[in-house]
Structures are given as C-alpha cells and as structure tokens.
Design an enzyme around this catalytic site. Sequence first.
Site, PDB file in Angstrom:
ATOM      1  N   MET A 282      -5.941  -2.881  -7.240  1.00  0.00           N
ATOM      2  CA  MET A 282      -5.874  -3.980  -7.393  1.00  0.00           C
ATOM      3  C   MET A 282      -5.237  -4.937  -8.709  1.00  0.00           C
ATOM      4  O   MET A 282      -6.383  -5.910  -8.998  1.00  0.00           O
ATOM      5  CB  MET A 282      -7.833  -4.410  -6.826  1.00  0.00           C
ATOM      6  CG  MET A 282      -8.594  -3.213  -5.479  1.00  0.00           C
ATOM      7  SD  MET A 282      -7.212  -3.772  -3.883  1.00  0.00           S
ATOM      8  CE  MET A 282      -7.824  -5.299  -3.854  1.00  0.00           C
TER       9      MET A 282
ATOM     10  N   LEU B  14       1.369  -7.354  -9.975  1.00  0.00           N
ATOM     11  CA  LEU B  14       1.949  -6.105 -11.194  1.00  0.00           C
ATOM     12  C   LEU B  14       2.895  -7.011 -11.547  1.00  0.00           C
ATOM     13  O   LEU B  14       3.833  -8.382 -11.161  1.00  0.00           O
ATOM     14  CB  LEU B  14       2.401  -5.493 -10.759  1.00  0.00           C
ATOM     15  CG  LEU B  14       0.891  -3.740  -9.692  1.00  0.00           C
ATOM     16  CD1 LEU B  14       2.055  -2.952  -9.286  1.00  0.00           C
ATOM     17  CD2 LEU B  14       1.220  -3.496 -10.899  1.00  0.00           C
TER      18      LEU B  14
ATOM     19  N   HIS C 165      -1.628  -1.892   2.487  1.00  0.00           N
ATOM     20  CA  HIS C 165      -2.126  -2.701   2.398  1.00  0.00           C
ATOM     21  C   HIS C 165      -3.101  -2.800   4.186  1.00  0.00           C
ATOM     22  O   HIS C 165      -2.357  -2.571   4.963  1.00  0.00           O
ATOM     23  CB  HIS C 165      -1.490  -3.732   2.589  1.00  0.00           C
ATOM     24  CG  HIS C 165      -1.998  -5.061   2.616  1.00  0.00           C
ATOM     25  ND1 HIS C 165      -2.416  -5.859   1.605  1.00  0.00           N
ATOM     26  CD2 HIS C 165      -2.096  -5.898   3.429  1.00  0.00           C
ATOM     27  CE1 HIS C 165      -3.145  -7.255   2.313  1.00  0.00           C
ATOM     28  NE2 HIS C 165      -3.209  -7.309   3.198  1.00  0.00           N
TER      29      HIS C 165
ATOM     30  N   THR D 151       7.543  -4.482  -4.672  1.00  0.00           N
ATOM     31  CA  THR D 151       8.095  -5.452  -4.685  1.00  0.00           C
ATOM     32  C   THR D 151       7.738  -6.567  -5.614  1.00  0.00           C
ATOM     33  O   THR D 151       6.218  -6.398  -5.653  1.00  0.00           O
ATOM     34  CB  THR D 151       9.388  -6.161  -3.984  1.00  0.00           C
ATOM     35  OG1 THR D 151       8.748  -6.832  -2.745  1.00  0.00           O
ATOM     36  CG2 THR D 151      10.095  -4.852  -3.460  1.00  0.00           C
TER      37      THR D 151
ATOM     38  N   LEU E  97       3.548 -10.511  -3.469  1.00  0.00           N
ATOM     39  CA  LEU E  97       2.357  -9.803  -3.152  1.00  0.00           C
ATOM     40  C   LEU E  97       2.768  -8.785  -1.990  1.00  0.00           C
ATOM     41  O   LEU E  97       2.755  -9.806  -0.996  1.00  0.00           O
ATOM     42  CB  LEU E  97       0.961 -10.490  -4.008  1.00  0.00           C
ATOM     43  CG  LEU E  97       0.302  -9.745  -3.165  1.00  0.00           C
ATOM     44  CD1 LEU E  97      -0.393  -8.992  -4.217  1.00  0.00           C
ATOM     45  CD2 LEU E  97      -0.934 -11.057  -3.682  1.00  0.00           C
ATOM     46  N   ASP E  98       2.573  -7.868  -1.166  1.00  0.00           N
ATOM     47  CA  ASP E  98       2.024  -7.090  -0.061  1.00  0.00           C
ATOM     48  C   ASP E  98       3.197  -8.098   0.560  1.00  0.00           C
ATOM     49  O   ASP E  98       3.489  -7.898   1.559  1.00  0.00           O
ATOM     50  CB  ASP E  98       0.742  -7.738   0.348  1.00  0.00           C
ATOM     51  CG  ASP E  98      -0.317  -7.528  -0.069  1.00  0.00           C
ATOM     52  OD1 ASP E  98      -0.104  -6.372  -0.895  1.00  0.00           O
ATOM     53  OD2 ASP E  98      -1.529  -8.074  -0.061  1.00  0.00           O
TER      54      ASP E  98
ATOM     55  N   GLN F 259      -7.028   5.146   9.801  1.00  0.00           N
ATOM     56  CA  GLN F 259      -5.946   5.024  10.268  1.00  0.00           C
ATOM     57  C   GLN F 259      -4.869   5.292   8.734  1.00  0.00           C
ATOM     58  O   GLN F 259      -3.897   5.798   8.861  1.00  0.00           O
ATOM     59  CB  GLN F 259      -5.008   4.252  11.507  1.00  0.00           C
ATOM     60  CG  GLN F 259      -5.499   4.360  12.647  1.00  0.00           C
ATOM     61  CD  GLN F 259      -5.476   5.366  13.366  1.00  0.00           C
ATOM     62  OE1 GLN F 259      -4.218   5.567  13.612  1.00  0.00           O
ATOM     63  NE2 GLN F 259      -6.066   5.711  14.074  1.00  0.00           N
TER      64      GLN F 259
HETATM   65  C1  GRF Z   1      -7.782   0.066   1.429  1.00  0.00           C
HETATM   66  O1  GRF Z   1      -8.219  -0.580   2.543  1.00  0.00           O
HETATM   67  C2  GRF Z   1      -6.541  -0.511   0.800  1.00  0.00           C
HETATM   68  O2  GRF Z   1      -5.370  -0.652   2.073  1.00  0.00           O
HETATM   69  C3  GRF Z   1      -7.031  -1.433   0.466  1.00  0.00           C
HETATM   70  O3  GRF Z   1      -7.702  -1.150  -0.623  1.00  0.00           O
HETATM   71  C4  GRF Z   1      -8.980  -0.182   0.196  1.00  0.00           C
HETATM   72  C5  GRF Z   1      -8.683   0.897  -0.790  1.00  0.00           C
HETATM   73  O4  GRF Z   1      -9.438   2.195  -0.829  1.00  0.00           O
HETATM   74  N1  GRF Z   1      -5.633  -1.374  -0.818  1.00  0.00           N
HETATM   75  P1  GRF Z   1      -9.726   3.566  -0.611  1.00  0.00           P
HETATM   76  O5  GRF Z   1     -10.114   3.127  -2.314  1.00  0.00           O
HETATM   77  O6  GRF Z   1      -8.560   3.929  -0.227  1.00  0.00           O
HETATM   78  O7  GRF Z   1     -10.692   4.356  -0.600  1.00  0.00           O
END
Ligand code: GRF
Length: 213
Positions: A86, A89, A105, A137, A140-141, A169
Amino acid sequence: MKSVVILISGRGSNMRSIVEAGLAANVRAVISNRPDAGGLAYAREHGIATAVVDHTQHPDRTAFDRALAQEIDRHAPDLVVLAGFMRILTPGFVEHYAGRMINIHPSLLPAFTGLHTHRRAIEAGCRIAGVTVHFVTGELDGGPIIAQTAVPVLAGDDEATLAARVLAQEHLLYPRVVRWFLEDRLTLQHGRAVLRDEATPAAGALTAPGADD
Ligand code: GRF
C-alpha cells in the site's frame, strides 16, 4: 530457476497463495513497509527471508523508494510482485522495474482505482466486480492489464461478502499470472501486456485470458 521478491503491507494472503502454488520459482524475499504486517510471520515460518523497510523512517518518498530498491536488488529478482503493498511509488522506482513488476487490484480496472473498491462497486450498483493483475507503471492502478476475473455482485452483498468473493479469485489468478511470467510467456511490449500461447477463453467465460492454460 527464476526468482521473485514479494512486497506486502498487511496480512499477505496473496503472497501466501503464490508461495503455496508450488511454482518453479525461488521466492527470495518478502519485504514489508510495515513492521507489523501479518504476512511476515508466515514468510519467516516458511524459511523465506524477510525484511522491513519502514516508510515512517524515511524523510520522503524518494528516500524510501531508494532504500526499498536497494533491499529488493540485493536479491536480484526477475520479478517483483506487489501483493497488497500500500504505497504510492515514485517514477524512478517504477521505471527501474519496468516490465518486471506486477500488482493485484481488487476491481475490474479501469473502474475503481484506489481504495474502498468493493464499497464503491456496491454503491454504484455494479452487477459484476472482480480483480485485475497489471504491470506497474507510474499511474496508480493504471498499468497495462494482464488478466482479470469477474465475480457477480449479489443482492444483499456488503463490503465484506463481496471482498471475500473477490479475494478467493485473487488467490487463483495471481499465482497463474506469476507462472506465465516465470515461463517467459508474459511480457510488456509497447505499453501492452502480451501473453504468448494464450488459450482462447470460452464464450461467456468470466475469466480472461483462457481458463485452461
Ligand atoms: C487484496 O485485496 C489486494 O488485491 C489489495 O489488497 C489486498 C491485500 O490482501 N491490493 P492480502 O494482504 O494479500 O491478504
């Protein structure tokens, strides 16, 4: 054998799904920007090197990213996997790992970049939600999309139930994408993700690319 470094900030369930997928890869290290990230304990217990590069101990993003890159590059990974990492960058960092850094994401990008994706999908009345894996890149996302899986949004869903459906998923999709990269089938070419020998998805399939590769 190719090598991977995984970056986390929290519980690390995606990191765990990659470690447990039995891929032909050397997971060299799990690195967190938070000393209290739950996933660090799992990595240690499984004999994977861990490191903390604490963002609060650096004066700015550039200094933090420089320290992080130094820690990553000690392991000389072929692929850097952001798994619930989180941090925003800096362009220099992103450029350094261009074509060899991917992120997951929890939305069907380009919809719902940023935080609180599940709440926002429910509030928008979406009938489907999902997960995206993309190359990283500077946006962001916003990097080139590699693969997505859609799930239904059901009547009565709240943020938690939808998040759980999507997360299940995520745990299937992310190891698959990592495997494609390890097999030299996945590359970034002219700003697009290219997958070699992509199976054709069945009509109406919710997962793309192909489910049977
Ligand atoms: C996941 O939902 C991922 O897609 C998002 O943050 C969450 C992280 O979960 N970027 P974890 O730490 O992998 O359990």
